[in-house]
Design a protein around this motif. Structure first.
Motif, PDB file in Angstrom:
ATOM      1  N   ALA A  75       0.842  -1.195   0.000  1.00  0.00           N
ATOM      2  CA  ALA A  75       0.000   0.000   0.000  1.00  0.00           C
ATOM      3  C   ALA A  75       0.875   1.241   0.000  1.00  0.00           C
ATOM      4  CB  ALA A  75      -0.922   0.007   1.213  1.00  0.00           C
ATOM      5  N   SER A  76       0.442   2.253  -0.715  1.00  0.00           N
ATOM      6  CA  SER A  76       1.185   3.514  -0.785  1.00  0.00           C
ATOM      7  C   SER A  76       0.234   4.677  -0.587  1.00  0.00           C
ATOM      8  CB  SER A  76       1.886   3.650  -2.146  1.00  0.00           C
ATOM      9  OG  SER A  76       0.931   3.646  -3.204  1.00  0.00           O
ATOM     10  N   GLY A  77       0.699   5.686   0.139  1.00  0.00           N
ATOM     11  CA  GLY A  77      -0.064   6.907   0.318  1.00  0.00           C
ATOM     12  C   GLY A  77       0.662   8.056  -0.355  1.00  0.00           C
ATOM     13  N   SER A  78      -0.080   9.075  -0.758  1.00  0.00           N
ATOM     14  CA  SER A  78       0.525  10.140  -1.548  1.00  0.00           C
ATOM     15  C   SER A  78      -0.113  11.493  -1.259  1.00  0.00           C
ATOM     16  CB  SER A  78       0.387   9.819  -3.040  1.00  0.00           C
ATOM     17  OG  SER A  78       0.769  10.910  -3.849  1.00  0.00           O
ATOM     18  N   ARG A  79       0.631  12.531  -1.636  1.00  0.00           N
ATOM     19  CA  ARG A  79       0.080  13.884  -1.568  1.00  0.00           C
ATOM     20  C   ARG A  79      -1.044  14.081  -2.576  1.00  0.00           C
ATOM     21  NH1 ARG A  79       2.718  17.719   1.368  1.00  0.00           N
ATOM     22  NH2 ARG A  79       4.793  17.211   2.169  1.00  0.00           N
ATOM     23  N   ASP A  80      -1.203  13.132  -3.510  1.00  0.00           N
ATOM     24  CA  ASP A  80      -2.314  13.242  -4.470  1.00  0.00           C
ATOM     25  C   ASP A  80      -3.648  12.813  -3.850  1.00  0.00           C
ATOM     26  OD1 ASP A  80      -2.318  10.453  -4.433  1.00  0.00           O
ATOM     27  OD2 ASP A  80      -1.431  10.231  -6.423  1.00  0.00           O
ATOM     28  N   THR A  81      -3.657  12.584  -2.519  1.00  0.00           N
ATOM     29  CA  THR A  81      -4.823  12.250  -1.681  1.00  0.00           C
ATOM     30  C   THR A  81      -5.277  10.805  -1.806  1.00  0.00           C
ATOM     31  OG1 THR A  81      -6.669  12.806  -3.175  1.00  0.00           O
ATOM     32  CG2 THR A  81      -5.622  14.647  -1.983  1.00  0.00           C
ATOM     33  N   ASN A  82      -4.537   9.979  -2.511  1.00  0.00           N
ATOM     34  CA  ASN A  82      -4.947   8.587  -2.722  1.00  0.00           C
ATOM     35  C   ASN A  82      -4.067   7.600  -1.961  1.00  0.00           C
ATOM     36  OD1 ASN A  82      -7.091   9.057  -4.652  1.00  0.00           O
ATOM     37  ND2 ASN A  82      -5.482   9.567  -6.138  1.00  0.00           N
ATOM     38  N   ILE A  83      -4.690   6.510  -1.542  1.00  0.00           N
ATOM     39  CA  ILE A  83      -3.969   5.327  -1.070  1.00  0.00           C
ATOM     40  C   ILE A  83      -4.186   4.240  -2.112  1.00  0.00           C
ATOM     41  CG2 ILE A  83      -3.849   3.531   0.703  1.00  0.00           C
ATOM     42  CD1 ILE A  83      -4.895   5.623   2.689  1.00  0.00           C
ATOM     43  N   LYS A  84      -3.094   3.668  -2.579  1.00  0.00           N
ATOM     44  CA  LYS A  84      -3.191   2.653  -3.629  1.00  0.00           C
ATOM     45  C   LYS A  84      -2.576   1.346  -3.142  1.00  0.00           C
ATOM     46  CE  LYS A  84      -3.622   5.909  -7.382  1.00  0.00           C
ATOM     47  NZ  LYS A  84      -3.497   6.099  -8.837  1.00  0.00           N
ATOM     48  N   ILE A  85      -3.209   0.247  -3.509  1.00  0.00           N
ATOM     49  CA  ILE A  85      -2.760  -1.081  -3.091  1.00  0.00           C
ATOM     50  C   ILE A  85      -2.402  -1.891  -4.329  1.00  0.00           C
ATOM     51  CG2 ILE A  85      -3.382  -3.191  -1.862  1.00  0.00           C
ATOM     52  CD1 ILE A  85      -5.257  -1.520  -0.130  1.00  0.00           C
ATOM     53  N   PHE A  86      -1.169  -2.411  -4.328  1.00  0.00           N
ATOM     54  CA  PHE A  86      -0.631  -3.136  -5.483  1.00  0.00           C
ATOM     55  C   PHE A  86      -0.456  -4.621  -5.163  1.00  0.00           C
ATOM     56  CE2 PHE A  86       0.906   1.202  -5.563  1.00  0.00           C
ATOM     57  CZ  PHE A  86       0.766   1.601  -6.885  1.00  0.00           C
ATOM     58  N   GLU A  87      -0.810  -5.476  -6.112  1.00  0.00           N
ATOM     59  CA  GLU A  87      -0.509  -6.907  -6.020  1.00  0.00           C
ATOM     60  C   GLU A  87       0.858  -7.121  -6.674  1.00  0.00           C
ATOM     61  OE1 GLU A  87      -3.582  -9.471  -7.443  1.00  0.00           O
ATOM     62  OE2 GLU A  87      -5.192  -8.302  -6.498  1.00  0.00           O
ATOM     63  N   TYR A  88       1.907  -6.829  -5.913  1.00  0.00           N
ATOM     64  CA  TYR A  88       3.251  -6.779  -6.496  1.00  0.00           C
ATOM     65  C   TYR A  88       3.786  -8.132  -6.939  1.00  0.00           C
ATOM     66  CZ  TYR A  88       4.647  -8.313  -1.809  1.00  0.00           C
ATOM     67  OH  TYR A  88       4.780  -8.998  -0.630  1.00  0.00           O
ATOM     68  N   SER A  89       3.182  -9.228  -6.463  1.00  0.00           N
ATOM     69  CA  SER A  89       3.685 -10.558  -6.837  1.00  0.00           C
ATOM     70  C   SER A  89       3.367 -10.915  -8.281  1.00  0.00           C
ATOM     71  CB  SER A  89       3.107 -11.623  -5.901  1.00  0.00           C
ATOM     72  OG  SER A  89       1.686 -11.641  -5.978  1.00  0.00           O
ATOM     73  N   LYS A  90       2.398 -10.212  -8.880  1.00  0.00           N
ATOM     74  CA  LYS A  90       2.048 -10.461 -10.281  1.00  0.00           C
ATOM     75  C   LYS A  90       2.966  -9.644 -11.179  1.00  0.00           C
ATOM     76  CE  LYS A  90      -2.813 -11.489  -9.330  1.00  0.00           C
ATOM     77  NZ  LYS A  90      -4.229 -11.137  -9.622  1.00  0.00           N
ATOM     78  N   SER A  91       3.676 -10.313 -12.035  1.00  0.00           N
ATOM     79  CA  SER A  91       4.692  -9.648 -12.862  1.00  0.00           C
ATOM     80  C   SER A  91       4.103  -8.595 -13.786  1.00  0.00           C
ATOM     81  CB  SER A  91       5.453 -10.697 -13.683  1.00  0.00           C
ATOM     82  OG  SER A  91       4.555 -11.424 -14.515  1.00  0.00           O
ATOM     83  N   SER A  92       2.860  -8.757 -14.174  1.00  0.00           N
ATOM     84  CA  SER A  92       2.254  -7.829 -15.136  1.00  0.00           C
ATOM     85  C   SER A  92       1.683  -6.578 -14.472  1.00  0.00           C
ATOM     86  CB  SER A  92       1.135  -8.538 -15.915  1.00  0.00           C
ATOM     87  OG  SER A  92       0.132  -9.005 -15.010  1.00  0.00           O
ATOM     88  N   VAL A  93       1.634  -6.568 -13.155  1.00  0.00           N
ATOM     89  CA  VAL A  93       0.986  -5.462 -12.462  1.00  0.00           C
ATOM     90  C   VAL A  93       1.847  -4.204 -12.517  1.00  0.00           C
ATOM     91  CG1 VAL A  93       0.264  -4.591 -10.212  1.00  0.00           C
ATOM     92  CG2 VAL A  93      -0.394  -6.878 -10.928  1.00  0.00           C
ATOM     93  N   LYS A  94       1.282  -3.147 -13.051  1.00  0.00           N
ATOM     94  CA  LYS A  94       1.934  -1.838 -13.080  1.00  0.00           C
ATOM     95  C   LYS A  94       1.111  -0.795 -12.346  1.00  0.00           C
ATOM     96  CE  LYS A  94       5.338  -3.148 -15.801  1.00  0.00           C
ATOM     97  NZ  LYS A  94       6.745  -3.193 -15.304  1.00  0.00           N
ATOM     98  N   LYS A  95      -0.189  -1.063 -12.254  1.00  0.00           N
ATOM     99  CA  LYS A  95      -1.107  -0.134 -11.619  1.00  0.00           C
ATOM    100  C   LYS A  95      -1.734  -0.775 -10.384  1.00  0.00           C
ATOM    101  CE  LYS A  95      -0.597   2.959 -14.868  1.00  0.00           C
ATOM    102  NZ  LYS A  95       0.046   4.275 -14.613  1.00  0.00           N
ATOM    103  N   ALA A  96      -2.300   0.062  -9.524  1.00  0.00           N
ATOM    104  CA  ALA A  96      -2.933  -0.424  -8.308  1.00  0.00           C
ATOM    105  C   ALA A  96      -4.216  -1.183  -8.612  1.00  0.00           C
ATOM    106  CB  ALA A  96      -3.236   0.754  -7.383  1.00  0.00           C
ATOM    107  N   THR A  97      -4.479  -2.206  -7.823  1.00  0.00           N
ATOM    108  CA  THR A  97      -5.721  -2.966  -7.975  1.00  0.00           C
ATOM    109  C   THR A  97      -6.828  -2.401  -7.089  1.00  0.00           C
ATOM    110  OG1 THR A  97      -4.889  -4.522  -6.316  1.00  0.00           O
ATOM    111  CG2 THR A  97      -4.556  -5.099  -8.624  1.00  0.00           C
ATOM    112  N   THR A  98      -6.442  -1.667  -6.064  1.00  0.00           N
ATOM    113  CA  THR A  98      -7.413  -1.031  -5.166  1.00  0.00           C
ATOM    114  C   THR A  98      -6.986   0.412  -4.928  1.00  0.00           C
ATOM    115  OG1 THR A  98      -7.877  -3.128  -4.034  1.00  0.00           O
ATOM    116  CG2 THR A  98      -8.491  -1.090  -2.883  1.00  0.00           C
ATOM    117  N   VAL A  99      -7.934   1.322  -5.007  1.00  0.00           N
ATOM    118  CA  VAL A  99      -7.652   2.731  -4.766  1.00  0.00           C
ATOM    119  C   VAL A  99      -8.625   3.258  -3.716  1.00  0.00           C
ATOM    120  CG1 VAL A  99      -7.512   5.045  -5.737  1.00  0.00           C
ATOM    121  CG2 VAL A  99      -6.827   3.071  -7.124  1.00  0.00           C
ATOM    122  N   ILE A 100      -8.077   3.844  -2.660  1.00  0.00           N
ATOM    123  CA  ILE A 100      -8.892   4.508  -1.638  1.00  0.00           C
ATOM    124  C   ILE A 100      -8.627   6.004  -1.768  1.00  0.00           C
ATOM    125  CG2 ILE A 100      -9.279   4.812   0.831  1.00  0.00           C
ATOM    126  CD1 ILE A 100      -8.365   1.920   1.226  1.00  0.00           C
TER     127      ILE A 100
END
Length: 429
Positions: free
Chosen positions: A187-212
């Motif tokens: 999970a990552s938090g940012s000044r862009d006001t979003n928390i994003k959750i990545f499934e990093y174990s999947k090699s094809s994943v470049k974008k977050a699968t969940t966005v809060i």
């Protein structure tokens, strides 16, 4: 109730009288006549105290029992409750090397200041975040396999590069990172006001699968030990608790319990009963893990300076805090008091930036980067004795440090765009 309290008070008085008699007898027995006579005249025990070494024998017996209890405790408890416990011996020998004995093993660079990072729960991966909005996921074993000062020329696509994935899904600074406690998620938090959750174990994943999505820049967050919830601190005064599955947000409705400035640090306790927050208003607050009601407040915890970080000990009995006054403090939650102040960092007094204080993996040492000297200050966690100062080899202030949960290694993240991986190499020492 009053009679019971009176009985307890009488019992305490009798115990104290017995203790004084034992001390006087021991002093007479040891030949300390002057001290014994002085104490005898002050206490005026009745009857008189004959010379005796009973106190010595009782202490020996007690120390043996304490040692056995401590050994049994170590055998029966797991990592969840190990570490610092000042209810037991405060002079226990350290089992980990001093942080000054670490050396740089690997350096990675972002295109902007590096100000966030985290280890995975098993210590096998590190994530670093930058002002350039990028996130790097780094394999610890691959860093260890590289020779010290070896040029970082291996192609990332070759399968041997320590940086196994670089993620670009934020549009502003990555302010906080944390691995999920149970699942292969970051999970990552940012000044862009979003928390994003990545499934990093999947090699094809470049974008977050969940966005809060929040409405305020995210400063920090902490996963509930179950991984189902998240306590989030933002530039707002109210702490948010998010349900990860539904993205529903809960905020304490009692405004008087909120902080009065932005929330700078938060963490759940290991047993999830409470979570702690620190704020730029200078206070530290404890919150009930179910109702999110504020259950305790340490106002002006760092003499009015903003709180930089709050971290629970492994057993949940203590909170380690750092502030912009360059002080680090250990708070005992059962008594709501500061037990230890770790002093000597910060030659210029108040800091311009927040500096995070942490424990090492065994909680033998407390670590804090010094903003002015760009060096690492460390102390014995139990008695606050200063350890050797160590240069962190950065050209700008170190804004964040993280220690491995399982071994002698840490990462320093700096405004010079670099993150340095430090390790005690057992094979060379």
């Amino acid at each position: 109730m009053a009679d019971a309290e009176k009985v307890d008070l009488n019992s305490l008085v009798k115990v104290r009288e017995a203790l004084y008699r034992l001390i006087i007898s021991q002093l007479y027995y040891d030949g300390q006549q002057t001290l014994a006579s002085s104490m005898h005249q002050t206490i005026k025990p009745d009857p008189a105290c004959p010379p005796s070494d009973r106190l010595f024998r009782l202490v020996l017996l007690g120390l043996q029992k304490e040692k056995e209890a401590s050994e049994d405790r170590v055998k029966t408890e797991d990592t969840f409750t190990s570490g610092l416990d000042l209810e037991f011996e405060s002079d226990m020998p350290t089992v980990a090397p001093e942080p000054a004995a670490y050396e740089t093993c690997y350096v990675t660079s972002h295109k902007g200041a590096c100000r966030s990072g985290c280890f995975s729960p098993d210590g096998q991966l590190i994530a670093t975040g930058s002002v350039d909005a990028s996130i790097k996921i780094i394999d610890v074993d691959r860093m260890l396999a590289k020779k010290p000062h070896e040029p970082d020329m291996i192609d990332a696509s070759s399968g041997h590069h320590p940086v196994i994935k670089t993620l670009y899904d934020h549009v502003d600074e990555v302010t906080w990172l944390e691995f999920h406690p149970r699942l292969p998620l970051l999970a990552s938090g940012s000044r862009d006001t979003n928390i994003k959750i990545f499934e990093y174990s999947k090699s094809s994943v470049k974008k977050a699968t969940t966005v809060i999505s929040d409405a305020i820049p995210v400063r920090c967050f902490s996963f509930h030990p179950s991984g189902d919830y998240m306590a989030v601190g933002t530039d707002h005064t109210a702490v948010r608790v998010y349900d990860i599955a539904t993205a529903q947000c809960y905020v304490n409705p009692f405004n008087k319990e909120h902080h009065t400035n932005r929330v700078t640090s938060t963490q759940w306790s290991p047993d999830a009963r409470v979570y702690v927050t620190g704020s730029n208003d200078g206070s530290i607050k404890l919150w009930d893990g179910v109702s999110s009601r504020c259950v305790n407040t340490f106002p002006n915890a760092h003499d009015g300076a903003g709180i930089s970080s709050v971290v629970f000990s492994k057993n949940g009995k203590y909170v380690l805090s750092s502030g912009k006054d360059s002080m680090v403090k250990l708070w005992e939650l059962s008594t709501s008091r500061c037990l230890i102040a770790y002093t000597g960092a910060g030659i210029i007094g108040k800091q311009q930036h927040r500096s995070r204080a942490i424990f090492n993996h065994t909680e033998d040492f407390v670590m804090l980067p010094d903003e002015a000297t760009k060096s690492l200050c460390s102390w014995d966690a139990r008695n606050a004795s200063r350890k050797q100062l160590m240069s962190l080899c950065h050209n700008s202030p170190v804004r964040h440090i993280i220690h491995s949960p399982v071994t002698s290694a840490f990462m320093s993240c700096s405004d010079d765009f670099r993150a340095r991986f430090w390790v005690r190499r057992a094979a060379t020492h």
